[in-house]
Scaffold this active site. Structure first.
Site, PDB file in Angstrom:
ATOM      1  N   GLU A  43       7.629   4.914  21.200  1.00  0.00           N
ATOM      2  CA  GLU A  43       6.692   5.112  20.086  1.00  0.00           C
ATOM      3  C   GLU A  43       7.399   5.793  18.905  1.00  0.00           C
ATOM      4  O   GLU A  43       8.195   6.723  19.084  1.00  0.00           O
ATOM      5  CB  GLU A  43       5.530   5.992  20.576  1.00  0.00           C
ATOM      6  N   LYS A 110      -2.316   1.727  17.159  1.00  0.00           N
ATOM      7  CA  LYS A 110      -2.764   2.673  18.183  1.00  0.00           C
ATOM      8  C   LYS A 110      -4.222   3.041  17.946  1.00  0.00           C
ATOM      9  O   LYS A 110      -4.618   3.388  16.832  1.00  0.00           O
ATOM     10  CB  LYS A 110      -1.881   3.920  18.134  1.00  0.00           C
ATOM     11  N   CYS A 146       1.119   4.847  23.842  1.00  0.00           N
ATOM     12  CA  CYS A 146       0.992   6.205  24.394  1.00  0.00           C
ATOM     13  C   CYS A 146      -0.436   6.532  24.844  1.00  0.00           C
ATOM     14  O   CYS A 146      -0.883   6.068  25.882  1.00  0.00           O
ATOM     15  CB  CYS A 146       1.507   7.219  23.379  1.00  0.00           C
TER      16      CYS A 146
END
Length: 538
Positions: A43, A110, A146
């Site tokens: 990331e 995300k 994540c």
């Protein structure tokens, strides 16, 4: 159908966008030569993590766009999956992008932006809302970033959109027990959706944070099939096969690294944190005061393991109260670890300060003031050597001391980095014994004698503090678990002790605000994790 995927577990430098792009390109070249069809990067690998307010600078984002153009030109013959910020109307997204044959094939924003503990992503990013699935070599891959994998929504969305494999790119910082938490969680997520998951994590130190890497792959039954070593840059090759029954992650040809002993994991985190702080900030090495006590002994071992003996020097600074055995043990530690040492007694400076202050102190009893003057004499000496040598000064205070203010501002707190700032005293002893199992560098007497600051005759820490076994338990409950005084007392701890410890923690926030950064190894460290007001009536 098959796909060879390489997880590139690399150590970027926050803010060095061009340098990080070159790291990505170099890793892609290695993977291409090894016959990989895809490379999975962590990331925000282009910016490093966390980039913080660098994201607010227009020039920074221009550099990101330039780096993506460079990476795109190097993406022929292989798919590159990597993390970076993407400007959009109204703000920024934290994205995972797929680059192949000079084109952006897919991009995922995300969805779950963590805003707790050390994370502050809602300050910088807008959340995404939809799944992204792309095809490569006949297989369909879903993207997550994540925190998305810790929540069921994005994984479920990707599965519903037809993903056969989930790719999860991460910048997940370490704390004790975190690697096991990740593997357990991803195993459950894989079983929930019947999909294998590939987990790519950042490695390296960034200020207080340490990223342990420990990337891995779980099969659709939730079993860890491939695992990268922790705390080192490496490439993890993964073979995926698909047929009418589904997609499988094939076992590797080599034996998987086993999870490390918990104390070994923490020790390696401390070593990496020190190494990268010194390296990334351009210091020539490190210097520290060596007292003959357990804290400075452990700090020295960490520094040597991080930097090498030739880049570390120690200074012994005995006072009128320093025991002979302390000097002997300190010299023995320096000799065992092969570091340069020098002895500079503080008595002349201490005596001069007392003489200078005698008129101001007239008629007042000796108290902690005189103890603090000794610590500050040492701080001046160490900072002078640090300035002259270009080596960072490492402080040696532990979490138990920092919690209750058992440290001197501008004295033993003076320095640039605090390796064991988040390590409670009892863990200091465990880590020292662990390090001695690798090679006995800390004399046994240091491990067994009563700890003392040696700032007055016959002083021990327990003259003014509860036993560390009790103190550390209370501190863990009060600081890391946020339990109140009454709840801690209800667990069986003496009420007067608990109340006194809580008062000390609250009263010394001003000291901790002025302390140097240090490696975070617990779920809640001072600094990014725990931000309390100095002035408070709570």
């Amino acid at each position: 159908m098959g796909c060879r995927i390489q997880i590139a577990q690399i150590n970027p430098l926050v803010g060095d966008v061009a340098g990080n792009a070159e790291r990505v390109i170099a890793a892609a070249g290695v993977a291409r030569e090894a016959g990989a069809h895809m490379v999975l990067f962590p990331e925000l690998v282009l910016t490093g993590y966390p980039p913080e307010d660098l994201l607010l600078r227009p020039e920074f984002m221009r550099r990101v766009e330039s780096a993506l153009e460079r990476i795109s030109a190097e993406s022929f013959g292989i798919a590159l999956v990597l993390g970076y910020p993407r400007a959009a109307v109204g703000g920024l997204f934290n994205v995972a992008g797929v680059w192949r044959d000079g084109e952006l094939v897919a991009e995922y924003a995300k969805q779950h932006l963590p805003n707790y503990s050390v994370f502050d992503e809602k300050r910088y990013f807008m959340p995404g809302s939809t799944a992204t699935v792309f095809e490569h070599r006949g297989l369909r891959f879903g993207l997550t970033v994540c925190e998305d994998i810790w929540q069921d929504g994005p994984a479920g969305q990707a599965a519903e959109a037809g993903a056969q494999v989930l790719l999860n790119i991460n910048a997940s910082p370490f704390h004790a027990g975190k690697p096991q938490e990740r593997e357990t969680l991803l195993g459950r997520r894989a079983r929930d959706h019947g999909l294998p998951i590939l987990y790519a994590n950042l490695v390296g130190g960034q200020d207080e944070l340490v990223f342990d890497g420990a990337s891995f792959a779980v099969d659709r039954d939730g079993r860890v099939v491939r695992r990268a070593p922790a705390f080192v840059e490496c490439d993890l090759g993964i073979e995926i096969e698909g047929d009418e029954t589904g997609v499988r992650v094939l076992p590797g040809p080599d034996e998987e690294p086993s999870p490390l002993d918990p104390d070994a994991v923490v020790y390696q985190a401390l070593v990496l944190g020190v190494r990268d702080y010194v390296r990334k900030n351009g210091f020539k090495g490190a210097v520290l005061g060596l007292s003959g006590g357990i804290d400075s002994a452990l700090t020295l071992a960490i520094a040597v393991d991080a930097l090498g003996a030739d880049r570390v020097e120690v200074v012994l600074m005995p006072s009128r109260y320093t025991a002979g055995m302390s000097n002997e043990d300190a010299l023995e530690e320096a000799e065992r670890l092969g570091v340069a040492s020098r002895t500079i007694a503080i008595e002349p400076a201490f005596r001069t300060f007392l003489e200078m202050l005698e008129p101001a102190f007239a008629g007042q009893p000796v108290d902690v003031t005189e103890e603090n003057i000794q610590a500050r004499c040492r701080g001046i000496i160490l900072m002078a050597i640090s300035n002259k040598s270009g080596r960072i000064l490492l402080t040696t205070g532990n979490k138990s001391e920092m919690s209750v203010g058992y440290a001197t501002l501008y004295g033993d707190m003076a320095g640039g980095f605090a390796p064991i700032k988040d390590v409670p005293k009892m863990l200091v002893y465990r880590l020292a014994r662990y390090r001695n199992r690798l090679g006995e560098v800390i004399p046994e007497r240091v491990l067994t004698r009563a700890p003392s600051a040696e700032l007055r005759p016959d002083q021990t820490d327990q003259d003014s503090l509860p036993p560390y076994e009790t103190l550390d338990d209370i501190l863990r409950l009060y600081i890391e678990e946020d339990e109140g005084v009454e709840a801690i007392v209800a667990r069986g701890y003496p009420s007067d002790v608990v109340r006194r410890v809580a008062r000390l923690v609250d009263r010394n926030e001003y000291k901790r605000r002025q302390a140097p950064p240090g490696v975070r190894i617990s779920k809640r460290a001072f600094g990014r994790d725990r931000r309390y007001p100095i002035t408070s009536g709570f």
